[in-house]
Write an enzyme that holds these catalytic residues in place. Structure first.
Site, PDB file in Angstrom:
ATOM      1  N   TYR A 168       0.868  -1.190   0.000  1.00 35.04           N
ATOM      2  CA  TYR A 168       0.000   0.000   0.000  1.00 35.04           C
ATOM      3  C   TYR A 168       0.894   1.225   0.000  1.00 35.04           C
ATOM      4  CZ  TYR A 168      -3.460   3.499   1.244  1.00 35.04           C
ATOM      5  OH  TYR A 168      -4.263   4.614   1.227  1.00 35.04           O
ATOM      6  N   ASP A 268       9.312   3.540  -0.046  1.00 32.69           N
ATOM      7  CA  ASP A 268       8.192   4.127   0.676  1.00 32.69           C
ATOM      8  C   ASP A 268       8.445   3.869   2.157  1.00 32.69           C
ATOM      9  OD1 ASP A 268       5.867   4.689   1.994  1.00 32.69           O
ATOM     10  OD2 ASP A 268       4.539   3.754   0.517  1.00 32.69           O
ATOM     11  N   LYS A 296       3.467  10.353   8.064  1.00 32.70           N
ATOM     12  CA  LYS A 296       3.099   9.836   9.390  1.00 32.70           C
ATOM     13  C   LYS A 296       3.949  10.435  10.513  1.00 32.70           C
ATOM     14  CE  LYS A 296       0.892   5.573   7.747  1.00 32.70           C
ATOM     15  NZ  LYS A 296      -0.532   5.747   7.898  1.00 32.70           N
TER      16      LYS A 296
HETATM   17  C1  LIG Z   1       3.389   2.477   3.304  1.00 29.92           C
HETATM   18  C2  LIG Z   1       2.411   3.597   3.132  1.00 29.92           C
HETATM   19  N1  LIG Z   1       2.603   4.479   2.147  1.00 29.92           N
HETATM   20  C3  LIG Z   1       1.759   5.521   1.957  1.00 29.92           C
HETATM   21  C4  LIG Z   1       0.670   5.694   2.766  1.00 29.92           C
HETATM   22  C5  LIG Z   1      -0.253   6.845   2.534  1.00 29.92           C
HETATM   23  O1  LIG Z   1      -0.117   7.794   3.535  1.00 29.92           O
HETATM   24  P1  LIG Z   1      -1.312   8.795   3.859  1.00 29.92           P
HETATM   25  O2  LIG Z   1      -2.399   8.013   4.501  1.00 29.92           O
HETATM   26  O3  LIG Z   1      -0.679   9.830   4.738  1.00 29.92           O
HETATM   27  O4  LIG Z   1      -1.746   9.389   2.552  1.00 29.92           O
HETATM   28  C6  LIG Z   1       0.429   4.791   3.805  1.00 29.92           C
HETATM   29  C7  LIG Z   1      -0.729   4.952   4.688  1.00 29.92           C
HETATM   30  O5  LIG Z   1      -1.053   4.145   5.504  1.00 29.92           O
HETATM   31  C8  LIG Z   1       1.317   3.709   3.988  1.00 29.92           C
HETATM   32  O6  LIG Z   1       1.114   2.798   4.933  1.00 29.92           O
END
Ligand SMILES: Cc1ncc(COP(=O)(O)O)c(C=O)c1O
Length: 457
Positions: A168, A268, A296
């Protein structure tokens, strides 16, 4: 599985269903005001929640306040928070240093849409942690991965991207593909079919996203061989299927293969970010990507994302070839919070302290599992941990699908009724924040022990 193992597993499943039935009834009875608030909210918001990740059956707890390591719901139930905003609160709820930085900034304004000095201060701090010199700010992890992908496309002049099945990376179209695909649509394990994770993803976008299994360097090599892939976006440790670690040598192979084919490697680190260690997973695992996406926990509870990378790629923005925009980017309020998080709260010593407390919690959970002889194990990465309900480690999404979700759900609902708040989706992990004391951390193990005792009774 032998006949005895299979009988044992059926008995545990039966027991897990009994626990779940009883605990669901208890949950409903102790969250009446949350239920009423959700019914009201459903009239004005789809599913009654502001993000679909927040919805679960029969209704989510509706929260009235949170401080430190706890949250309280509108029914007055207190929880030790191990969810910590899906891992966004490594500094805890309203850490005093973050709070006073925000309060001080309020005297000086919340939005300038012209630079502030804190922009470069925070960028320098991220540069020191990740060994990457150039940064830009966003408001979320979604924007950070979206912009990093755009930079990679600009830099390479290529359109395709590669992601892993079960990964994700936020809610923009390119990566809303094969996050949790149903197995009947997902194709062969070694060559997965890209499956849209939502309606609204166009066939053109679907055609540009190649999906491969995690921990499989050969699959990556096959995907890049055509020389038309801009980037491979991957969490160095997957944290949306529990915690799924790279096999020895995997990330090194990924680094070598991407370099060989002129494909950029995008880590990521929205979740692993500063929770994996002071320098994130990049520092902890010793493989440096071309670009990294963060969000986050760097914002200390305020909406902040960032992406950074090697100058040769970030120069795409400098030259104006790639355009990166956003009204709220680098706003002084989020910068004030990030400065406090990065410089004062999540110091190397404090980060290591959390990781040590987490290690103790993991050891306690593993001892409970061993004594009960369960097919499960605890997994740690930095300040995060999870119980994986299978005997074998999870190497990729297909392994994750083979874990026992009946047991996982029974543990989750049993825990929430006893003040242990874990993320609802069963695919996340706990976070031991800077504000969790040792006793806070170990409360999880005590309730887990109660659950296991009931399970095997
Ligand atoms: C690994 C990862 N990348 C990107 C995101 C997206 O972040 P946001 O919810 O701040 O848009 C998340 C959200 O949980 C995530 O777990």
């Amino acid at each position: 599985m032998s006949a005895t193992d299979s009988t044992l597993s059926n008995d545990l499943t039966k027991r897990a269903h009994e626990i779940t039935r009883r605990e669901l009834a208890l949950y409903v009875s102790r969250t009446q005001r949350s239920q009423a608030a959700t019914e009201r909210a459903r009239k004005v918001m789809p599913m009654g929640v502001p993000s679909s990740f927040q919805a679960y059956d029969p209704h989510p707890i509706v929260v009235s306040r949170a401080q430190g390591s706890w949250m309280e719901d509108v029914d007055g139930n207190r929880y030790t928070d191990y969810d910590m905003g899906f891992g966004a609160l490594f500094s805890g709820h309203c850490h005093p240093a973050v709070r006073s930085a925000i309060e001080a900034q309020l005297d000086n304004g919340t939005l300038f849409v012209t630079p502030c000095e804190a922009n470069s201060e925070v960028a320098e701090m991220l540069g020191a942690r990740y060994g990457l010199p150039m940064w830009r700010f966003t408001n979320s992890g979604t924007e950070a991965t979206m912009d990093a992908i755009r930079v990679a496309r600009g830099a390479t002049g290529r359109e395709k991207i590669v992601k892993v099945e079960g990964g994700y990376h936020g809610h923009h179209d390119e990566v809303m593909i094969s996050m949790k695909p149903p197995l009947d649509l997902a194709g062969p394990a070694d060559n997965p079919t890209p499956v849209p994770g939502t309606a609204g993803v166009t066939n053109a976008v679907l055609g540009d996203t190649i999906v491969i299994p995690y921990n499989d360097p050969e699959a990556l090599e096959r995907a890049l061989r055509g020389g038309d892939v801009a980037c491979f976006i991957v969490e160095p440790v997957m944290e949306n299927i529990g915690i799924c670690k790279p096999l020895p040598g995997y990330l090194e192979a990924v680094r070598e293969i991407t370099q060989r084919y002129g494909t950029l490697l995008v880590f990521d680190e929205v979740k692993t970010g500063i929770t994996a260690g002071w320098g994130g997973a990049t520092g902890a695992l010793g493989v440096t990507p071309d670009l990294v996406a963060l969000a986050k926990s760097i914002g200390g509870g305020l909406p902040l994302g960032a992406f950074g990378g090697k100058a040769e790629y970030m120069d795409q923005i400098t030259s104006g070839r790639v355009v990166h925009l956003g009204t709220y980017n680098g706003n002084p309020l989020c910068m004030a919070a990030a400065k406090a998080v990065l410089a004062e709260v999540c110091t190397p010593e404090a980060t290591d302290g959390c990781i040590d407390r987490n290690r103790e919690l993991l050891a306690a959970c593993d001892a409970i599992i061993d004594r009960a002889g369960l097919a499960a194990h605890a997994v740690q990465f930095g300040a995060k941990g999870c119980i994986t309900w299978s005997a074998n480690p999870v190497r990729n999404y297909r392994d994750y699908k083979n874990t026992d979700f009946d047991l996982a759900f029974a543990q989750w609902i049993h825990g929430i009724n006893r003040g242990i708040l874990l993320p609802p989706g069963l695919d996340e992990q706990w976070l031991i924040s800077i504000m969790h004391s040792n006793a806070d951390a170990m409360r999880y193990a005590a309730v887990f022990e109660e659950f296991v005792a009931e399970l095997i009774a």
